[in-house]
Each structure stands twice: as C-alpha cells, then as structure tokens.
Design an enzyme around this catalytic site. Structure first.
Site, PDB file in Angstrom:
ATOM      1  N   CYS A   1       0.606  -0.976   0.389  1.00 55.28           N
ATOM      2  CA  CYS A   1       0.170  -0.159   0.118  1.00 55.28           C
ATOM      3  C   CYS A   1       0.667   1.387  -0.106  1.00 55.28           C
ATOM      4  CB  CYS A   1      -1.188   0.256   1.355  1.00 55.28           C
ATOM      5  SG  CYS A   1      -2.598   1.201   1.048  1.00 55.28           S
ATOM      6  N   HIS A   2       0.856   2.101   0.560  1.00 56.52           N
ATOM      7  CA  HIS A   2       1.100   3.097   1.062  1.00 56.52           C
ATOM      8  C   HIS A   2       2.600   3.624   1.833  1.00 56.52           C
ATOM      9  CE1 HIS A   2      -2.390   4.905   0.724  1.00 56.52           C
ATOM     10  NE2 HIS A   2      -1.473   6.214   0.651  1.00 56.52           N
TER      11      HIS A   2
END
Length: 238
Positions: A114-115
């Site tokens: 993800c991030h």
C-alpha cells in the site's frame, strides 16, 4: 499441522508510533508466525503503537525493538505495512530511514504494501526496482526511479535483495503468500538456510492488543485477530 518455512528467521515489522493500517500489520504478522518465523515489532520509540482501520483508531500493540538501538543485521527480513500516516511519519525519522536503507542495501528481503513504499523512497531503495503500491503514490515511485505496475502483488529481484510489493489491503492473501515464499528462499542473516520444510503445530498466543474501548475489545479480536504472538511458530493476527 502446517509446514514451517521460516524456522530460525527473525522478521522486523517497522511501523510508526501511530498510523499503521491494522490489517496490513496483523495479517502479515500472522503469515510469518504461522510459517514458523519470529516477528518483531520495531518502531521509533518504546511503548505501544496505535494502529488504525483506515481513519479510525483501532488497537495498540507492544513494541519489541527501537530503531537506533537495535542493529539492522539482527533481522533476516523486513515488512513495511501501510496506512497513510505511518510511512509519512517514518520517512521523517532519520534512524527509521537508515534502518530500512541498511536492510535493503544488505540484500535482506523486503515486503511492502500500500502506502508503505513511501519509506522505501526516502531510503533510496526503489531506484531501478519494479513494484506495485496504492495507486496514488505511483508518481512518487516513478520520480524516485522505480517502475510501477498495477498488480495485486509483484516480486522484483533486480536489486541487492528480493522486493515483494502489494497494492492494497484486499490483496493481502496473495501478498502474504509471496512474502513467506520469498523470505523462505532468501539466505538468513549470518547463517545457512535452516532445514525446510518441517512439520509444526502452532502454539497458543501469549500477546494481545489493547482494545480501543473495553466494550469492543472482544469483537475487535474476533474480527481482526489482534493478537501478536512473539514466539516462533505461534499464531498471529488474521
């Protein structure tokens, strides 16, 4: 019974004191522990870390090790969960960035979802690599010299060590399978590959998260599997 493929491996889970996406921490932790590995929660200060479910506070988890105090060489692999605030905080912490850089440069396998790749960017660990991520940080990765792909999970071997990347929480099953497989085939720190495969039966969990509200703790545990076992092979969060 299950096959242990990470016996003798110590895996660092690096998160900020606040902001890690709980599913991306607990699900990956469970995968490592169920494969026989020893997971260690690493952060920038001692105490407990506050996880989130998207924008809402979830559970807290006890920190095992602190960057700047522990040696990166003590770990065989690194997992970087996401959550927007989590990597955004880590990339401003010099010791955390150095920890990631040293593990990556030493060829330790890294898994990021993800991030979480924001921290890899700050550690100059994505240049020349191919990875996936939450789509909104695609431009950041490309600007840092990476190639971005829109895939549930991507395994990149074009670098010092293998880099496993996942796109979003919905892709956790495929991400977990890839990280366990790649971590198992990477050479452990300071030693030969342990015997593999070996039969193993999981032991009871000894560590649980503190619920954000007393009345919801039981429901949270059932929904998210919020225990983080510290022992090799013990069950971990789901």
């Amino acid at each position: 019974m299950q096959l242990v493929v990470l016996t003798g491996r110590t895996v660092a889970f690096l998160v900020a004191p606040e902001g890690a996406e709980q599913r991306e921490l607990t699900s990956c932790w469970q995968a490592v522990a169920e494969a026989g590995g020893t997971a260690r929660l690493v952060s920038t200060r001692p105490g407990r870390v506050q996880a989130f479910r998207h924008l809402d506070r979830a559970d807290t988890f006890p920190v095992d090790d602190v960057v700047g105090v522990v040696e990166p060489g003590d770990y065989d692999a690194l997992v970087l969960p996401g959550g927007v605030a989590n990597p955004d905080t880590l990339r401003l912490h010099r010791a955390a960035v150095a920890f990631v850089h040293e593990l990556s440069a030493a060829g330790r396998p890294v898994a990021v979802i993800c991030h979480g790749a924001w921290t890899l960017i700050e550690a100059d660990a994505v240049r020349g690599r191919t990875l996936t991520s939450w789509p909104s940080i695609r431009t950041d990765l490309v600007n840092a010299g990476a190639s971005w792909v829109d895939e549930p999970v991507h395994v990149c071997r074009d670098g010092p060590g293998v880099l496993v990347s996942g796109r979003r929480p919905a892709d956790l099953p495929a991400f977990n399978e890839a990280l366990v497989t790649e971590f198992a085939h990477a050479r452990p720190a300071g030693g030969p590959h342990p015997p593999w495969p070996v039969a193993h039966e999981a032991a009871p969990s000894r560590h649980t998260a503190a619920g954000t509200e007393a009345g919801t703790e039981a429901g949270t545990a059932a929904a998210d599997g919020v225990s983080l076992s510290r022992g090799s092979g013990g069950p971990a969060p789901g």
